[in-house]
Design an enzyme around this catalytic site. Sequence first.
Site, mmCIF file in Angstrom:
data_model
loop_
_atom_site.group_PDB
_atom_site.id
_atom_site.type_symbol
_atom_site.label_atom_id
_atom_site.label_comp_id
_atom_site.label_asym_id
_atom_site.label_seq_id
_atom_site.Cartn_x
_atom_site.Cartn_y
_atom_site.Cartn_z
ATOM 1 N N ASN A 7 8.784 149.463 106.411
ATOM 2 C CA ASN A 7 7.839 150.567 106.243
ATOM 3 C C ASN A 7 6.443 149.955 106.159
ATOM 4 O O ASN A 7 6.024 149.473 105.111
ATOM 5 C CB ASN A 7 8.193 151.333 104.954
ATOM 6 C CG ASN A 7 7.339 152.571 104.776
ATOM 7 O OD1 ASN A 7 6.325 152.735 105.452
ATOM 8 N ND2 ASN A 7 7.733 153.422 103.852
ATOM 9 N N ARG A 79 10.188 152.888 109.842
ATOM 10 C CA ARG A 79 9.566 154.190 109.611
ATOM 11 C C ARG A 79 8.375 154.316 110.556
ATOM 12 O O ARG A 79 7.487 153.462 110.579
ATOM 13 C CB ARG A 79 9.067 154.286 108.171
ATOM 14 C CG ARG A 79 8.386 155.614 107.945
ATOM 15 C CD ARG A 79 7.814 155.722 106.563
ATOM 16 N NE ARG A 79 7.241 157.045 106.399
ATOM 17 C CZ ARG A 79 6.354 157.349 105.486
ATOM 18 N NH1 ARG A 79 5.922 156.435 104.654
ATOM 19 N NH2 ARG A 79 5.890 158.574 105.401
ATOM 20 N N HIS A 168 6.977 163.502 106.218
ATOM 21 C CA HIS A 168 7.954 163.289 105.139
ATOM 22 C C HIS A 168 9.347 163.782 105.547
ATOM 23 O O HIS A 168 10.156 164.127 104.686
ATOM 24 C CB HIS A 168 7.567 164.050 103.842
ATOM 25 C CG HIS A 168 6.347 163.525 103.153
ATOM 26 N ND1 HIS A 168 5.417 164.358 102.554
ATOM 27 C CD2 HIS A 168 5.911 162.255 102.955
ATOM 28 C CE1 HIS A 168 4.463 163.619 102.008
ATOM 29 N NE2 HIS A 168 4.732 162.348 102.240
ATOM 30 N N ARG A 229 -5.888 163.288 99.031
ATOM 31 C CA ARG A 229 -6.100 164.157 100.196
ATOM 32 C C ARG A 229 -6.305 165.609 99.762
ATOM 33 O O ARG A 229 -5.617 166.073 98.844
ATOM 34 C CB ARG A 229 -4.908 164.084 101.144
ATOM 35 C CG ARG A 229 -4.894 162.822 101.987
ATOM 36 C CD ARG A 229 -3.627 162.712 102.808
ATOM 37 N NE ARG A 229 -2.768 161.661 102.277
ATOM 38 C CZ ARG A 229 -1.513 161.466 102.635
ATOM 39 N NH1 ARG A 229 -0.951 162.248 103.524
ATOM 40 N NH2 ARG A 229 -0.798 160.495 102.105
ATOM 41 N N GLU A 377 13.658 157.374 100.646
ATOM 42 C CA GLU A 377 13.317 157.387 102.078
ATOM 43 C C GLU A 377 13.911 156.188 102.795
ATOM 44 O O GLU A 377 14.338 156.299 103.945
ATOM 45 C CB GLU A 377 11.796 157.444 102.248
ATOM 46 C CG GLU A 377 11.259 158.817 101.900
ATOM 47 C CD GLU A 377 9.749 158.874 101.803
ATOM 48 O OE1 GLU A 377 9.220 158.285 100.848
ATOM 49 O OE2 GLU A 377 9.123 159.503 102.660
#
Length: 604
Positions: A7, A79, A168, A229, A377
């Site tokens: 990742n 990923r 996601h 964000r 994940e």
Amino acid sequence: MNVLVVNCGSSSIKLDLLDPATGVRVKKASVERVGSEGCSFAIDGGDAQALAGADHLAALKAVLPALLGELRVDCVGHRVVHGGERFNAPVRIDDEVEAAIEALVPLAPLHNPGNLSGIRAARAVLPDVPHVAVFDTAFHATLPTRAKTYALPVELATKHGIRRYGFHGPSHQYVANRAAEALGEDIRDLRIITCHLGNGASVTAVEYGRSVETSMGLTPLEGLVMGTRAGDVDAGALLTLMREEGLDADALDKLLNKESGLAGLSGVGNDLRDIEARAAEGDERCRLAIQVFCHRLRKYIGAYAAVLGGVDVIVFTAGIGENSATIRHRVLQRLDFLGARLDEDKNRSARVSQASPTAVISEDHSRTRLMVVATDEAQAIAAESAKLAAAADKVDGGTRIPIAISARHVHLNRQTVALLFGEGAELTPYKPLSQPGQFACEQKVNIIGPKGRIDGLRVLGPVRSQNQVEIARTDEFKLGVDAPVRDSGDTAQSAPITLEGPAGTVQLTEGLICARRHIHMHPDDAARFGVADKDVVEVAVDTDGRDLIFGDVLVRVSPKYALEMHLDTDEANAAEITPDVEGVLAPTHGSVRLLRKRTEFVHG
Ligand code: AMP
């Protein structure tokens, strides 16, 4: 089996070597501040070791041998944040795929370059094992067009690939599956809202296992309030800032991605733990940050419950969702109208971990179940990668499958047959259909919607236990109804429609669907293709030398079935497949070839 999950973020790298079935870590490493003089790495949380000035490639070339030593790697899962229009499922990486991911950089300039560096470095260091890309956007490939389309001029949006992609994906898919599993229910019976609340945050409406709406859009900036964000902002506010503050695109990018969200609101950084502590001491900005965060999420949950026509489970996950009972409590206030009743004791005591990943926090009689689920994940990516690597060897790409075009038709139960055609009426066969035991009937009915009617729909026999009317997208507009795309037999909460027959009229409160494209297979066919009932596959259709790929094709396996793919009329038209025989299910000259198994996440 050992899968290495890579990742690569813009300035950090996480590496996990793990068992894809259990999620148990064999070893892990992290690299911080990639590309700067302060770059360093640590293995299994040990001491940081300097890698001054290393970029992604240099860092991975140094860290991978140190991490792996003599350990075996069977497969590498990467990923990749943005899969664009093309990648709606995990894919085996080769040079062409690598180039295609590079071509997507303009859509995800903050993320895909790092992901790509990881792919290049890992392929160089581990050239002999399969590498698989798992995309954040792929789970959301099933968003209906109305959900993924922004109201911008169509030509401009198409030219730049501007639409909602969602992110996601592995996490939303993973926690939805875990929640269904823990409840002992089939995900295909559940409407789930998954709230991934970490430093990045998004919420997804998962209808019977498929993503149908999600809060992030073209980029991971839209939607919820996040660590740094902004999430949703009136685009007009940005124009004002550009004009009044003289901000250009880069400055706005920095403002919205790095300086807004919880950090911008609170003034004390992006970590909710600090913000909660300050708010408890009376800090007004921190209180406001929490209020805005929770209000925004509650608003989305209400909206998504409307999109789903109700909600069975709401799941909280990731750093905030798994750990902050206060945020869960605030978000879930005033959701009683959805039948969502939080048990505060369970909420306060909920602790989830990889070893014990789920907790129910609703009252026993709550109609909507509320859950906390630990996301993983890396395991989601590992499982997808392992499954694809294994499936790729099994898939039979050579056998061709006949296509049938399914014209609009109805299935009726006995009571409706009597109401439409008279007491004691029986369905009379007109001609047999390709699926054994099924037949088109002499009888036809008319269907009537609020805007218009369609006459002469063929009834299919034999009678069924429930009524079902299957139409194509274009029929919806003629009738003035909004029919959901569903698997045959799955008519709960579908659309209402009026049926008219020679002996009477029947108003169905539900039963109208657009049938999801599917392949009927005998178990022998399924074994040959390496797929199982309810798998979702991609199918390449070639008609007159024109190659077209249908994604999201459901596999249905039964000893009663003969091998055949069913498309509705609109889809067949789009693919320029025309029936050579008129009828309800007309075989065609076109043929399909199973291209690639699309792996849906299954727990080991
Ligand atoms: P993630 O991106 O999933 O690692 O989530 C990271 C965020 O989760 C952190 O920035 C914190 O804001 C939040 N977080 C982690 N632990 C807690 C906690 N115990 N209470 C509140 N927030 C937490």
